[in-house]
Structures are given as structure tokens and as C-alpha cells.
Design an enzyme around this catalytic site. Structure first.
Site, PDB file in Angstrom:
ATOM      1  N   ASN A   1       0.874  -1.165   0.000  1.00 28.07           N
ATOM      2  CA  ASN A   1       0.000   0.000   0.000  1.00 28.07           C
ATOM      3  C   ASN A   1       0.914   1.218   0.000  1.00 28.07           C
ATOM      4  OD1 ASN A   1      -1.767   2.074   0.493  1.00 28.07           O
ATOM      5  ND2 ASN A   1      -2.247   1.472   2.601  1.00 28.07           N
ATOM      6  N   TRP A   2       1.076   1.784  -1.178  1.00 29.32           N
ATOM      7  CA  TRP A   2       2.034   2.898  -1.294  1.00 29.32           C
ATOM      8  C   TRP A   2       1.530   4.165  -0.623  1.00 29.32           C
ATOM      9  CZ3 TRP A   2       4.191   2.976  -7.040  1.00 29.32           C
ATOM     10  CH2 TRP A   2       4.904   1.798  -7.271  1.00 29.32           C
ATOM     11  N   LYS A   3       0.240   4.234  -0.309  1.00 28.63           N
ATOM     12  CA  LYS A   3      -0.377   5.461   0.210  1.00 28.63           C
ATOM     13  C   LYS A   3      -0.063   6.617  -0.745  1.00 28.63           C
ATOM     14  CE  LYS A   3      -0.161   3.439   4.736  1.00 28.63           C
ATOM     15  NZ  LYS A   3      -0.224   3.618   6.175  1.00 28.63           N
TER      16      LYS A   3
ATOM     17  N   HIS B   1      -9.717   1.607   4.346  1.00 25.66           N
ATOM     18  CA  HIS B   1      -8.465   1.749   5.096  1.00 25.66           C
ATOM     19  C   HIS B   1      -8.699   2.703   6.271  1.00 25.66           C
ATOM     20  CE1 HIS B   1      -4.391   2.901   6.172  1.00 25.66           C
ATOM     21  NE2 HIS B   1      -4.017   1.756   5.611  1.00 25.66           N
TER      22      HIS B   1
ATOM     23  N   GLU C   1      -7.081   5.069   7.397  1.00 27.45           N
ATOM     24  CA  GLU C   1      -6.849   6.492   7.102  1.00 27.45           C
ATOM     25  C   GLU C   1      -8.054   7.090   6.386  1.00 27.45           C
ATOM     26  OE1 GLU C   1      -3.037   5.885   5.224  1.00 27.45           O
ATOM     27  OE2 GLU C   1      -2.218   5.314   7.181  1.00 27.45           O
TER      28      GLU C   1
ATOM     29  N   GLU D   1      -5.889  -4.497  10.350  1.00 31.04           N
ATOM     30  CA  GLU D   1      -4.855  -3.498  10.576  1.00 31.04           C
ATOM     31  C   GLU D   1      -5.165  -2.707  11.841  1.00 31.04           C
ATOM     32  OE1 GLU D   1      -2.740  -2.449   6.610  1.00 31.04           O
ATOM     33  OE2 GLU D   1      -4.487  -1.170   6.811  1.00 31.04           O
TER      34      GLU D   1
ATOM     35  N   GLY E   1       2.103   2.491  10.668  1.00 29.34           N
ATOM     36  CA  GLY E   1       3.096   3.551  10.513  1.00 29.34           C
ATOM     37  C   GLY E   1       3.749   3.984  11.812  1.00 29.34           C
TER      38      GLY E   1
ATOM     39  N   SER F   1       2.933  -1.913  10.402  1.00 31.99           N
ATOM     40  CA  SER F   1       4.372  -2.032  10.687  1.00 31.99           C
ATOM     41  C   SER F   1       4.910  -3.443  10.468  1.00 31.99           C
ATOM     42  CB  SER F   1       4.681  -1.530  12.099  1.00 31.99           C
ATOM     43  OG  SER F   1       4.332  -0.161  12.221  1.00 31.99           O
TER      44      SER F   1
ATOM     45  N   GLY G   1       2.693  -1.055   4.278  1.00 24.55           N
ATOM     46  CA  GLY G   1       2.812   0.372   3.961  1.00 24.55           C
ATOM     47  C   GLY G   1       4.268   0.760   3.761  1.00 24.55           C
ATOM     48  N   GLY G   2       4.876   1.282   4.807  1.00 22.98           N
ATOM     49  CA  GLY G   2       6.237   1.821   4.717  1.00 22.98           C
ATOM     50  C   GLY G   2       7.233   0.880   4.054  1.00 22.98           C
TER      51      GLY G   2
END
Ligand code: PGA
Length: 251
Positions: A9-11, A95, A97, A167, A173, A212, A233-234
Site C-alpha cells: 500500500n504505497w499510500k 483503510h 486512514e 490493521e 506507521g 508495521s 505500507g512503509g
């Protein structure tokens, strides 16, 4: 036996040049990963690039959001049919966010899930509790209400064509991962909830963990019986890290 899926998930990260490097880096390492699936969920403007670079490779691609509406006067929105124009396989739905920053409700998330399915996309339904909810002992209740809203809208059979991602909001994150046991407990509860409606669908359902996940904790998390992959993500922004997590899924 469920196949594992590792999805990036590149966001809201990336750029044409950086994306190309990242995708080429991922492609360089995926050829020997057998028996699992890899995908990247990229920002809308880069879907054309993902399609052009990834067509004919083992890496699938998708989007991070979609409109619940089929078309019309909805400025700034992107429909499921538009995602199909770029041959997306997956789309993230709900998601945390989107829920927290953009106010997406369980009901809206359910509509988006239905819109994705109707277009033949594979929705990845994201669920998870906040730290306050975990501390109050409400984790399973919160997650099961998020699932229930979608179950009620589309029925259990729809989950045969979907993926769920657990999640925990406090782990996204933050560098703070759920322990493998904490994640497994929630994954098992999600599977049990689906099984109460349809045991066969539950058995086949891929339930990913996100929050994470890194090369250093992926082996343990992905070794749990109900953790069928990761939503990353990251670590998905660094080809070597993303590939290391993919390799952890085939061990
Ligand atoms: P993270 O994000 O891996 O950076 O914690 C996961 C996600 O939000 O999907």
C-alpha cells in the site's frame, strides 16, 4: 491450503521515476517466489504506469480507494469501471486512514465494497481497532461490527471474491506491531465470524495483517495459522524490504 498474498500500500507516496525504480526492483526478485501472490496498490495517477510495467509479470496491481457511485457528478471521485480500464485486480476499501481522516463510515465502506465486487474487482476490506478501543477490551467487537456492516450489505458469498486485512490502527506507521499472538487472535475471530455464515467461504478467505510489518517480524506473523499475508505500507516503498516480506510468506 490458502495461498499467501503480500500487497503493498504505497499510500500517497511516489513519482514516475521513483515508482519505476521500485517496481523494477520488485520485479527483479519475484520470479523465484512460487506459491504466493504479490500486488501493489498505487495512487490513481500511477495506475497506467503500474499497468504498463507489470503487465505479463507475476505482480498484480490495484488502487487504494474507489467511489461507491458508478458515474456522474461526483467531482474528484474515481469509479470501479475506471479502475477496470487500467486492469486493476485489487482495491483497498475502508483503510483506517480513509475512515479516520475522510470520515468513511461502515455504511459507506460497505457500498464501496459492493461497487468493487460488481465491477469484478477484488476488494481488500480493511478493519481494525484504535488503541483506546483495544485498551477498553473492545477489539473483537469493533472489528466484528466493521465486518458485519459489509456482510449485511453483500452477503457472505461475496467474501469468496474478497480479501480482509486486519490493521490495528495503533500499529499503522508507528513501528509498533501487534504481536503474532495478538494478530492471530483477531484473525481467528474474523474467520470464525465468517464461518458462522459459511464455513467454506471462511476456510478460503485470505486475511492479511497490516501495521508495521517489516522483514524482521514478517516470518513470525506470517507463520500464524490464520495470517494469510500482509498489507504493507512503509516497507513496500523499499524493494529489498518488500521482497524480504514476500520471501517470508513462502517459508
Ligand atoms: P505500515 O502501513 O506498514 O506503514 O504500518 C500499513 C497500512 O496502512 O496499510
Amino acid at each position: 491450503m490458502r495461498q499467501k498474498l503480500v500487497a503493498g500500500n504505497w499510500k500517497m507516496h511516489g513519482g514516475l521515476k521513483a515508482n519505476l525504480q521500485l517496481l523494477q526492483g520488485v520485479l527483479a526478485g519475484v520470479a523465484d517466489l512460487k506459491g504466493m501472490s504479490v500486488a501493489v496498490c498505487v495512487p490513481f495517477p500511477y495506475l497506467a504506469q503500474a499497468q504498463s510495467v507489470l503487465t505479463g509479470t507475476p505482480v498484480a496491481w490495484g488502487a487504494q480507494n474507489l467511489s461507491e457511485q458508478p458515474q456522474g457528478a461526483f467531482t474528484g471521485e474515481v469509479s470501479a469501471a475506471m479502475l477496470n480500464d487500467f486492469a486493476c485486480k485489487y482495491v483497498l476499501v475502508g483503510h483506517s486512514e480513509r475512515r479516520a481522516i475522510y470520515g468513511e463510515t461502515d455504511a459507506l465502506v460497505a457500498e464501496k465494497f459492493a461497487a468493487a465486487l460488481a465491477a469484478g474487482l477484488r476488494p481488500v476490506l480493511c478493519v481494525g481497532e484504535t488503541l483506546a478501543q483495544r485498551d477498553a477490551g473492545q477489539t473483537i467487537d469493533v472489528v466484528s461490527a466493521q465486518i458485519e456492516a459489509v456482510l449485511k450489505r453483500v452477503g457472505v458469498a461475496a467474501f469468496a471474491d474478497a480479501v480482509v486485512a486486519y490493521e490495528p490502527v495503533w500499529a499503522i506507521g508507528t513501528g509498533r506491531t501487534a504481536t503474532a499472538a495478538q494478530a492471530q487472535e483477531v484473525h481467528a475471530a474474523i474467520r470464525a465470524q465468517i464461518a458462522r455464515a459459511d464455513a467454506k467461504v471462511a476456510e478460503g478467505l485470505q486475511i492479511l495483517y497490516g501495521g508495521s510489518m517489516k522483514p524482521g517480524n514478517a516470518v513470525e506473523l506470517l507463520g500464524m495459522p490464520d495470517i494469510d499475508g500482509g498489507l504493507i505500507g512503509g516497507a513496500a516503498l523499499v524493494a529489498a524490504d518488500f521482497l524480504a516480506i514476500c520471501r517470508a510468506a513462502v517459508q
